[in-house]
Write an enzyme that holds these catalytic residues in place. Sequence first.
Site, short mmCIF file in Angstrom:
data_model
loop_
_atom_site.label_atom_id
_atom_site.label_comp_id
_atom_site.label_asym_id
_atom_site.label_seq_id
_atom_site.Cartn_x
_atom_site.Cartn_y
_atom_site.Cartn_z
N PRO A 143 0.80 -1.23 0.00
CA PRO A 143 0.00 0.00 0.00
C PRO A 143 0.83 1.27 0.00
CG PRO A 143 0.09 -0.90 2.21
CD PRO A 143 0.86 -1.87 1.33
N THR A 174 0.53 -5.87 2.74
CA THR A 174 1.76 -5.91 3.54
C THR A 174 1.81 -4.73 4.51
OG1 THR A 174 2.99 -4.71 1.82
CG2 THR A 174 3.02 -7.10 1.74
N GLY A 201 5.67 -2.01 -6.91
CA GLY A 201 6.74 -1.72 -7.84
C GLY A 201 7.78 -2.82 -7.91
N ASP A 202 8.95 -2.47 -8.43
CA ASP A 202 10.02 -3.45 -8.57
C ASP A 202 10.49 -3.98 -7.22
OD1 ASP A 202 9.94 -3.14 -11.30
OD2 ASP A 202 11.51 -1.61 -11.34
N GLU A 207 10.74 -8.66 -3.37
CA GLU A 207 10.35 -9.37 -2.15
C GLU A 207 9.75 -10.73 -2.47
OE1 GLU A 207 8.18 -7.87 1.12
OE2 GLU A 207 8.84 -5.81 0.83
N ARG A 309 14.19 10.08 0.85
CA ARG A 309 13.01 9.27 0.55
C ARG A 309 11.72 10.07 0.71
NH1 ARG A 309 13.82 3.92 -0.20
NH2 ARG A 309 11.59 3.58 0.09
#
Length: 549
Positions: A143, A174, A201-202, A207, A309
């Site tokens: 999310p 998650t 995403g990537d 994961e 970030r």
Amino acid sequence: MEKQPTLLSSQLFLKHRQVEVFLNPSVLAWKVVEKSRNRSSGISDPAYSHTVEVCEIVAVHKTEDGDHGGAQIMTRQQKTKLLYPYAFTVSYVKRTRQHQWQCSDVTFHCANQALCEEWVRVANEQLSVLTNRPKSLLVYINPYGGKRHGKRIYEQKVAPMFRLAGISTSVIVTERANHARDHLKTEANLEKYDGVVCVGGDGMFSEVLHGLVARTQNDHGVDQNQLDAELVPCSLRIGIIPAGSTDCICFATVGTNDPVTSALHIIVGDSQPMDVCSVHHNDVLLRYSVSLLGYGFYGDVLANSERNRWLGPARYDLAGVKTFLSHSYYEGTISFLLAEDNTGNPRDELKCRSGCSICQHKRSSKDVHGDVSEEKEQPGKDGSSGWNVIHGKFIAINAANMSCACPRSPKGLSPFAHLADGNADLILVRECSRLDFFKHLLRHTNTDDQFDHSFVEVHRVRKFRFQPQRQELVSLEDPSEPPTKTGYSTTLGCWTCDGELLSDVAIQVSVQCQLIRLFARGIEEQQQCVSGNPCTLWPLEPSTDQSVD
């Protein structure tokens, strides 16, 4: 080609027109019953004909009163509704813009209930034969990835199509980093599912990749830390619903970052094998990589972006500019084993596309002979035989398992890399001026050959290793080491592995051929559609209405 048997052929109604509908094991086709003077000329207008491959039908179901198709007929032609009161709807894949798919519906009206039910039954029997289609999926939703739209994208665009196709799902949202990885490794009951889907995403894909590969090796007693361990391919396919910042892996395997397109690839059960790089340091597995291993420039970009970030995706632009301006380079030794001769080279202009002959050849070679590229290496003067060794100063060292294409770089870092040939393209960018390096980067966004520089070389390899040159801090007070030596970094630099920083710089990398499979088809060369010549698909005998006693 042997003619396939006709399963059903009837004259039905589509909206306000009478159509002839035909079904065989491969194709559903329909065309308007022509009543013009030119019918005898044999000319068929494609606008009045359509074909759909059975493998690209999403669902077939009886249309109840009040459904879309019936309501339209009621309002437009009461007489038609009285003559054809029963209806069924076919949902199928329709290609729209380049590489994008959408789910389209067509509703046919029948004269009697038995005929309608027969069409639904026979069509669904053909869909049930397609054993590659998933029936149950384990779905992980991140999310927080990208613009934080993953949950909404899944619930609004993907889940309704899964329900339409009759796919049951177990959904886990998650709650922390590596939640999906840890759940797959230890808790998930994988026997219940036909595949695993990641929405994000990537990083989310990584994961799921690490969790599924680790679980598979643990179940088969394989020690992942052994550099030459023969890893067991994963039996479950992985689906990607793009909801991240770049979604490079999805773009390079489907051709677009559209969630609906990806969901349809999952539904129809596409299967694309994919190589995975295992990255070790001193006999300890660090990570797996499927897209980009980058040292120097790209490693520094990621390291700088991690400090910002809070900026979201914009942090990569800021970090890229800062890293480019610093213009650091690193000294070290790169050693590699070249690919086999029959796998092409990074500049041969052979693109990896759906049904790629090079990847298909590699798959058949593995099935018959095992992975022939994993040959024994005998010690030599440099420690092992057959290794090419290069020592130098590098602005960037990149290893691409795929083209690494994305919307900003439509060709990617290595345009002719292959998804499943058992090799990676190793790109070495030596020390050069800032202007020359800018020209190299600029070519990632256009059609020019980005390897056509004297300071760039590229090799197709199956293994490589890197050892950095240990450097001492430069003392600015020592006149023998003047501060004019700009650009030279006194640190060891860092590696980025699919968007994650590695803890070590000295690494050994092996390409694990076709270790995983995706719910993907590979990028289609062009808009493949059987409707280009629909007349050739019709049975030679004239069609007649069929009724069921």
